[in-house]
Design an enzyme around this catalytic site. Structure first.
Site, mmCIF file in Angstrom:
data_model
loop_
_atom_site.group_PDB
_atom_site.id
_atom_site.type_symbol
_atom_site.label_atom_id
_atom_site.label_comp_id
_atom_site.label_asym_id
_atom_site.label_seq_id
_atom_site.Cartn_x
_atom_site.Cartn_y
_atom_site.Cartn_z
ATOM 1 N N GLY A 1 0.864 -1.176 0.000
ATOM 2 C CA GLY A 1 0.000 0.000 0.000
ATOM 3 C C GLY A 1 0.905 1.232 0.000
ATOM 4 O O GLY A 1 1.878 1.297 0.769
ATOM 5 N N ARG B 1 10.153 -1.487 -4.919
ATOM 6 C CA ARG B 1 8.979 -1.572 -5.806
ATOM 7 C C ARG B 1 8.880 -0.242 -6.553
ATOM 8 O O ARG B 1 9.090 0.816 -5.951
ATOM 9 C CB ARG B 1 7.676 -1.820 -5.019
ATOM 10 N N GLN C 1 -5.855 -8.843 -2.057
ATOM 11 C CA GLN C 1 -5.855 -7.791 -1.031
ATOM 12 C C GLN C 1 -7.271 -7.397 -0.635
ATOM 13 O O GLN C 1 -7.511 -6.981 0.504
ATOM 14 C CB GLN C 1 -5.104 -6.546 -1.546
ATOM 15 N N ASP D 1 -1.452 4.770 -6.196
ATOM 16 C CA ASP D 1 -0.014 4.576 -5.996
ATOM 17 C C ASP D 1 0.796 5.742 -6.531
ATOM 18 O O ASP D 1 1.914 5.985 -6.086
ATOM 19 C CB ASP D 1 0.429 3.263 -6.644
ATOM 20 N N ASN E 1 -3.033 2.776 -9.988
ATOM 21 C CA ASN E 1 -3.522 2.030 -8.816
ATOM 22 C C ASN E 1 -3.571 0.555 -9.205
ATOM 23 O O ASN E 1 -3.258 0.174 -10.346
ATOM 24 C CB ASN E 1 -4.899 2.553 -8.385
ATOM 25 N N LYS E 2 -3.966 -0.272 -8.260
ATOM 26 C CA LYS E 2 -3.987 -1.728 -8.469
ATOM 27 C C LYS E 2 -4.665 -2.096 -9.784
ATOM 28 O O LYS E 2 -5.717 -1.546 -10.124
ATOM 29 C CB LYS E 2 -4.727 -2.371 -7.286
HETATM 30 O O1 MRU Z 1 0.303 -4.188 -4.593
HETATM 31 P P1 MRU Z 1 -0.270 -3.405 -3.450
HETATM 32 O O2 MRU Z 1 -1.109 -4.216 -2.542
HETATM 33 O O3 MRU Z 1 0.789 -2.611 -2.718
HETATM 34 O O4 MRU Z 1 -1.216 -2.344 -4.165
HETATM 35 C C1 MRU Z 1 -1.873 -1.420 -3.352
HETATM 36 C C2 MRU Z 1 -2.806 -0.516 -4.077
HETATM 37 O O5 MRU Z 1 -2.916 -0.551 -5.288
HETATM 38 C C3 MRU Z 1 -3.536 0.487 -3.257
HETATM 39 O O6 MRU Z 1 -4.792 0.773 -3.805
HETATM 40 C C4 MRU Z 1 -2.728 1.794 -3.200
HETATM 41 O O7 MRU Z 1 -1.391 1.547 -2.845
HETATM 42 C C5 MRU Z 1 -3.315 2.772 -2.274
HETATM 43 S S1 MRU Z 1 -3.173 2.278 -0.592
HETATM 44 C C6 MRU Z 1 -3.809 3.503 0.379
#
Ligand code: MRU
Length: 345
Positions: A54, A94, A198, A239, A249-250
């Site tokens: 996140g 990352r 997630q 992100d 974002n995801k």
């Molecule tokens: O791969 P992840 O679980 O780190 O991806 C997270 C996301 O895409 C979240 O939506 C984003 O980081 C915002 S968290 C407040």
């Protein structure tokens, strides 16, 4: 909920110097386990494995990681060049969430001032993140309630942008929490978020703990749920948000955005200002993390594809600004789809 995804703990780590305490999100919700991380290798491993994940939580990991690197340098007698290259390893663990590099960059200039100065700044960064999330949640809830004429809202969310993804409270789920506290949530559809779940494992865990009515749906149900008129808004985290309002974002967020656009349902992106990257004019230059294909070609540890089939596993996507009704940060709400820009906020 009182859990914290990531904190600094003084009475841990070798030599009692302290360690980053990470709630291991790879084993939730079945197991609540904490990792005390006091080496750069272990921190990078925790970040890559998504034990901590996140965007805002990664910012805290980056800042606290500089303290970890300084402690290891002291223990193992690293010179300055080695220390800086180990800090770089954390910074690049990352690529997509700007917060990780941002967190490192916030405290790195203080290395010369000593460990105490860096640790104090890292702790302040974590505290500021929670405060920002609470403020943006209030602003986002006001924005939504001013536009959606219903006593209670039906919300769709994707991935986990809750307290587990931040230093506390959450962003997209922070908005849901704020709406719930005002008695204005009817129901939440949480996308399961293949391949690492997630949504199913983490968002549902947070919603259940807070007693918020919800269901987990497969990601491929989202567009239909939106088009059938079952939701009043979609709320997601981010992100990286570029100057024009493009949002990484995801993976799967873009599909949600397209369906929202087709259905005339607002997509609200909730993120602290630390997720805004004004150095990027638009999202075309955002590096999208590609994760191992094996995360896609198996489920629950069992291979689901024929031998020889590959997995394609981009972890994020970019939603163009024209599909983003609102970006809520602690500085206010910007409306990219209406032509508003983050660099004019
Ligand atoms: O791969 P992840 O679980 O780190 O991806 C997270 C996301 O895409 C979240 O939506 C984003 O980081 C915002 S968290 C407040």
């Amino acid at each position: 909920m009182t859990e914290r995804a990531i904190t600094w703990t003084d009475d841990a780590g070798r030599d009692g110097r302290g360690a980053v305490r990470i709630l291991d999100q790879t084993v939730l919700p079945a197991t609540t386990d904490y990792l005390d991380v006091d080496t750069v290798d272990a921190l990078v491993e925790a970040i890559v494995a998504l034990a901590v994940r996140g965007a805002p939580a990664l910012g805290v990991a980056g800042a606290m990681g500089v303290v970890v690197a300084m402690d290891q340098a002291e223990r193992e007698g690293w010179d300055e060049a080695r220390l800086q290259s180990e800090i770089d390893r954390i910074r690049h663990a990352r690529p997509t969430a700007v917060n990780l590099a941002w967190g490192v960059d916030q405290v790195r200039p203080l290395v010369g001032d000593g460990r105490a100065a860096v640790l104090e700044a890292a702790r302040a960064l974590a505290a500021d993140d929670e405060a920002a999330n609470r403020e943006l949640s209030r602003l986002a809830a006001d924005w939504l309630l001013a536009r959606i004429d219903r006593p209670t809202l039906r919300v769709l969310t994707h991935c986990n942008a809750g307290l587990l993804a931040t230093s506390g409270w959450g962003t997209a789920l922070g908005v849901v929490r704020e709406l719930h506290a005002r008695g204005r949530v009817e129901f939440v559809y949480a996308d399961e978020t293949r391949p690492l779940l997630q949504g199913a494992r983490l968002t549902a865990w947070e919603l259940a703990a807070d007693g918020i009515p919800h269901a987990v749906q497969v990601d491929s149900a989202a567009s239909s749920t939106i088009m059938r008129g079952l939701v009043d808004c979609a709320i997601v985290g981010a992100d990286r948000i570029t100057a024009n309002g493009d949002v990484a974002n995801k993976v799967g967020t873009l599909g949600v955005a397209l369906a929202c656009q087709a259905a005339g349902v607002p997509l609200l992106v909730a993120a602290p200002w630390s997720t805004v990257d004004l150095s990027m004019a638009d999202g075309s230059g955002i590096e999208i993390e590609e994760r191992p294909g094996a995360e896609v070609t198996s489920f629950g540890g069992v291979q689901t594809v024929p031998d020889g089939s590959q997995g394609f596993n981009p972890a994020f996507d970019v939603t163009p600004a024209r599909f983003v009704a609102a970006v809520a940060t602690e500085r206010g709400v910007v409306e990219p789809a209406a032509g508003e820009r983050l660099d004019q906020a």
